[in-house]
Design an enzyme around this catalytic site. Structure first.
Site, PDB file in Angstrom:
ATOM      1  N   MET A  12      -4.221  -6.903  -6.709  1.00 38.92           N
ATOM      2  CA  MET A  12      -3.710  -8.049  -7.450  1.00 38.92           C
ATOM      3  C   MET A  12      -4.811  -9.049  -7.822  1.00 38.92           C
ATOM      4  O   MET A  12      -4.603 -10.251  -7.753  1.00 38.92           O
ATOM      5  CB  MET A  12      -2.602  -8.734  -6.647  1.00 38.92           C
ATOM      6  CG  MET A  12      -1.387  -7.842  -6.481  1.00 38.92           C
ATOM      7  SD  MET A  12      -0.818  -7.184  -8.085  1.00 38.92           S
ATOM      8  CE  MET A  12       0.738  -6.445  -7.627  1.00 38.92           C
ATOM      9  N   ARG A  13      -5.952  -8.530  -8.183  1.00 40.69           N
ATOM     10  CA  ARG A  13      -7.048  -9.401  -8.577  1.00 40.69           C
ATOM     11  C   ARG A  13      -7.656  -8.837  -9.859  1.00 40.69           C
ATOM     12  O   ARG A  13      -7.765  -7.611 -10.006  1.00 40.69           O
ATOM     13  CB  ARG A  13      -8.088  -9.411  -7.462  1.00 40.69           C
ATOM     14  CG  ARG A  13      -8.996 -10.584  -7.476  1.00 40.69           C
ATOM     15  CD  ARG A  13      -9.705 -10.694  -6.161  1.00 40.69           C
ATOM     16  NE  ARG A  13      -8.931 -11.398  -5.161  1.00 40.69           N
ATOM     17  CZ  ARG A  13      -8.738 -12.713  -5.122  1.00 40.69           C
ATOM     18  NH1 ARG A  13      -9.269 -13.483  -6.048  1.00 40.69           N
ATOM     19  NH2 ARG A  13      -8.035 -13.280  -4.175  1.00 40.69           N
ATOM     20  N   ASN A  55      -5.276   2.260 -13.458  1.00 43.23           N
ATOM     21  CA  ASN A  55      -4.362   1.286 -12.850  1.00 43.23           C
ATOM     22  C   ASN A  55      -2.931   1.770 -13.002  1.00 43.23           C
ATOM     23  O   ASN A  55      -2.595   2.453 -13.975  1.00 43.23           O
ATOM     24  CB  ASN A  55      -4.512  -0.074 -13.552  1.00 43.23           C
ATOM     25  CG  ASN A  55      -3.625  -1.144 -12.932  1.00 43.23           C
ATOM     26  OD1 ASN A  55      -3.507  -1.236 -11.712  1.00 43.23           O
ATOM     27  ND2 ASN A  55      -2.984  -1.966 -13.765  1.00 43.23           N
ATOM     28  N   ASN A  97       1.652   3.038  -2.613  1.00 43.83           N
ATOM     29  CA  ASN A  97       0.996   3.995  -3.528  1.00 43.83           C
ATOM     30  C   ASN A  97      -0.255   4.585  -2.887  1.00 43.83           C
ATOM     31  O   ASN A  97      -0.528   5.776  -3.036  1.00 43.83           O
ATOM     32  CB  ASN A  97       0.665   3.321  -4.866  1.00 43.83           C
ATOM     33  CG  ASN A  97       1.862   3.263  -5.793  1.00 43.83           C
ATOM     34  OD1 ASN A  97       2.220   4.265  -6.406  1.00 43.83           O
ATOM     35  ND2 ASN A  97       2.509   2.106  -5.853  1.00 43.83           N
ATOM     36  N   LYS A 150     -17.099 -15.193  -8.809  1.00 46.25           N
ATOM     37  CA  LYS A 150     -16.396 -13.930  -9.032  1.00 46.25           C
ATOM     38  C   LYS A 150     -17.405 -12.802  -9.270  1.00 46.25           C
ATOM     39  O   LYS A 150     -17.219 -11.678  -8.812  1.00 46.25           O
ATOM     40  CB  LYS A 150     -15.510 -14.111 -10.273  1.00 46.25           C
ATOM     41  CG  LYS A 150     -14.526 -13.007 -10.503  1.00 46.25           C
ATOM     42  CD  LYS A 150     -13.766 -13.339 -11.781  1.00 46.25           C
ATOM     43  CE  LYS A 150     -12.877 -12.220 -12.211  1.00 46.25           C
ATOM     44  NZ  LYS A 150     -11.758 -12.000 -11.325  1.00 46.25           N
ATOM     45  N   HIS A 182       0.986   0.321 -13.226  1.00 44.50           N
ATOM     46  CA  HIS A 182       1.720  -0.932 -13.471  1.00 44.50           C
ATOM     47  C   HIS A 182       3.212  -0.628 -13.641  1.00 44.50           C
ATOM     48  O   HIS A 182       3.580   0.298 -14.367  1.00 44.50           O
ATOM     49  CB  HIS A 182       1.170  -1.634 -14.713  1.00 44.50           C
ATOM     50  CG  HIS A 182       1.787  -2.973 -14.892  1.00 44.50           C
ATOM     51  ND1 HIS A 182       1.414  -4.067 -14.134  1.00 44.50           N
ATOM     52  CD2 HIS A 182       2.809  -3.381 -15.683  1.00 44.50           C
ATOM     53  CE1 HIS A 182       2.170  -5.093 -14.471  1.00 44.50           C
ATOM     54  NE2 HIS A 182       3.022  -4.715 -15.403  1.00 44.50           N
ATOM     55  N   GLY A 186       0.790  -1.239   0.000  1.00 40.64           N
ATOM     56  CA  GLY A 186       0.000   0.000   0.000  1.00 40.64           C
ATOM     57  C   GLY A 186       0.817   1.281   0.000  1.00 40.64           C
ATOM     58  O   GLY A 186       0.325   2.318   0.444  1.00 40.64           O
TER      59      GLY A 186
HETATM   60  C1  GAR Z   1       3.217  -1.317  -7.451  1.00 40.66           C
HETATM   61  O1  GAR Z   1       4.535  -1.415  -7.928  1.00 40.66           O
HETATM   62  C2  GAR Z   1       2.233  -1.388  -8.601  1.00 40.66           C
HETATM   63  O2  GAR Z   1       2.711  -0.767  -9.759  1.00 40.66           O
HETATM   64  C3  GAR Z   1       2.117  -2.874  -8.787  1.00 40.66           C
HETATM   65  O3  GAR Z   1       2.053  -3.380  -7.489  1.00 40.66           O
HETATM   66  C4  GAR Z   1       2.864  -2.560  -6.640  1.00 40.66           C
HETATM   67  C5  GAR Z   1       2.072  -2.238  -5.401  1.00 40.66           C
HETATM   68  O4  GAR Z   1       2.877  -1.605  -4.441  1.00 40.66           O
HETATM   69  N1  GAR Z   1       0.972  -3.227  -9.561  1.00 40.66           N
HETATM   70  C6  GAR Z   1       0.944  -4.263 -10.405  1.00 40.66           C
HETATM   71  O5  GAR Z   1       1.876  -5.017 -10.578  1.00 40.66           O
HETATM   72  C7  GAR Z   1      -0.367  -4.435 -11.174  1.00 40.66           C
HETATM   73  N2  GAR Z   1      -0.282  -5.496 -12.090  1.00 40.66           N
HETATM   74  P1  GAR Z   1       2.244  -0.863  -3.210  1.00 40.66           P
HETATM   75  O6  GAR Z   1       1.240  -1.853  -2.575  1.00 40.66           O
HETATM   76  O7  GAR Z   1       3.371  -0.592  -2.292  1.00 40.66           O
HETATM   77  O8  GAR Z   1       1.557   0.365  -3.705  1.00 40.66           O
END
Ligand code: GAR
Length: 207
Positions: free
Chosen positions: A95-96, A112, A19, A70, A114, A17
């Site tokens: 992640m879902r 989103n 971000n 789902k 990525h 979390g």
């Molecule tokens: C981040 O790096 C985000 O870009 C990635 O998960 C991480 C979450 O970090 N997202 C993906 O890979 C989506 N496919 P955080 O929980 O510390 O924000």
């Protein structure tokens, strides 16, 4: 004159979390013109929930295993979003994969983040995959969500060089630092009405 109301957003997270925390900090400081109405988390053990609590944010823990299908899981998320007046969804390490019906309902209102230069390296271990493939660069992408996995119209993308002497940890750190700049930038563009999904734009110009 009445102050314009701030758009209500939901942040979706599954893990650490960081971000979410970055967005919450900017919102709290008045540097991002929206309100976090809800944090949606599918993992009751996620550290993201602790971070949300630190900011006094309302959370909804919705576990996939609590639902027979789902579609029912997605419907519960939608219900909670509606109850909280959410207008925009920010996926931040969620992640879902959300079902096609849910995505269609929220089309143009789900962003989103990525950690790669999409369409390269979608999925879960994108930084590591680019590193192991000895790429010269990777990056960060902010995009609208469509029915695919880590796909949909790109809003912002920034490249990050991979140095030959880089460790994976050093690269991860640089990628995350870019994430903390790029997501707020994309959110600001969205809130200012400066992003449009191509399909929505086409619709609007042809009433
Ligand atoms: C981040 O790096 C985000 O870009 C990635 O998960 C991480 C979450 O970090 N997202 C993906 O890979 C989506 N496919 P955080 O929980 O510390 O924000």
């Amino acid at each position: 004159m009445n102050k314009p109301t701030k758009k209500k957003v939901a942040v979706f997270a599954s893990g650490s979390g960081t971000n979410l925390e970055n967005i919450a900090r900017l919102v709290q400081a008045g540097k991002l013109g929206c309100e976090i109405a809800l944090v949606v988390c599918d993992n009751p053990h996620a550290y993201a929930l602790k971070r949300a609590g630190n900011f006094g944010l309302k959370t909804a823990v919705i576990e996939r295993k609590g639902f027979a299908s789902k579609a029912e899981f997605d419907a519960e998320i939608s219900k909670q979003l509606k109850e909280n007046g959410v207008e925009l969804i920010l996926l931040a390490g969620f992640m879902r994969i959300l079902g096609p019906e849910f995505v269609r309902m929220w089309k143009g209102r789900i962003l989103n983040i990525h950690p790669s230069l999409l369409p390269k390296y979608p999925g879960v271990h994108s930084i590591r995959d680019a590193y192991r493939a000895k790429e010269k660069e990777t990056g960060v992408t902010i995009h609208f969500v469509d029915e695919g996995v880590d796909s949909g119209p790109v809003i912002l993308q920034r490249s990050i060089p991979i140095q030959s002497e880089d460790t994976l940890e050093a690269l991860e750190e640089r990628v995350h630092a870019v994430e903390y700049e790029l997501y707020p930038e994309a959110i600001r563009l969205f809130l200012a009405g400066k992003t449009q999904q191509p399909s929505l734009r086409a619709k609007r110009s042809n009433p």
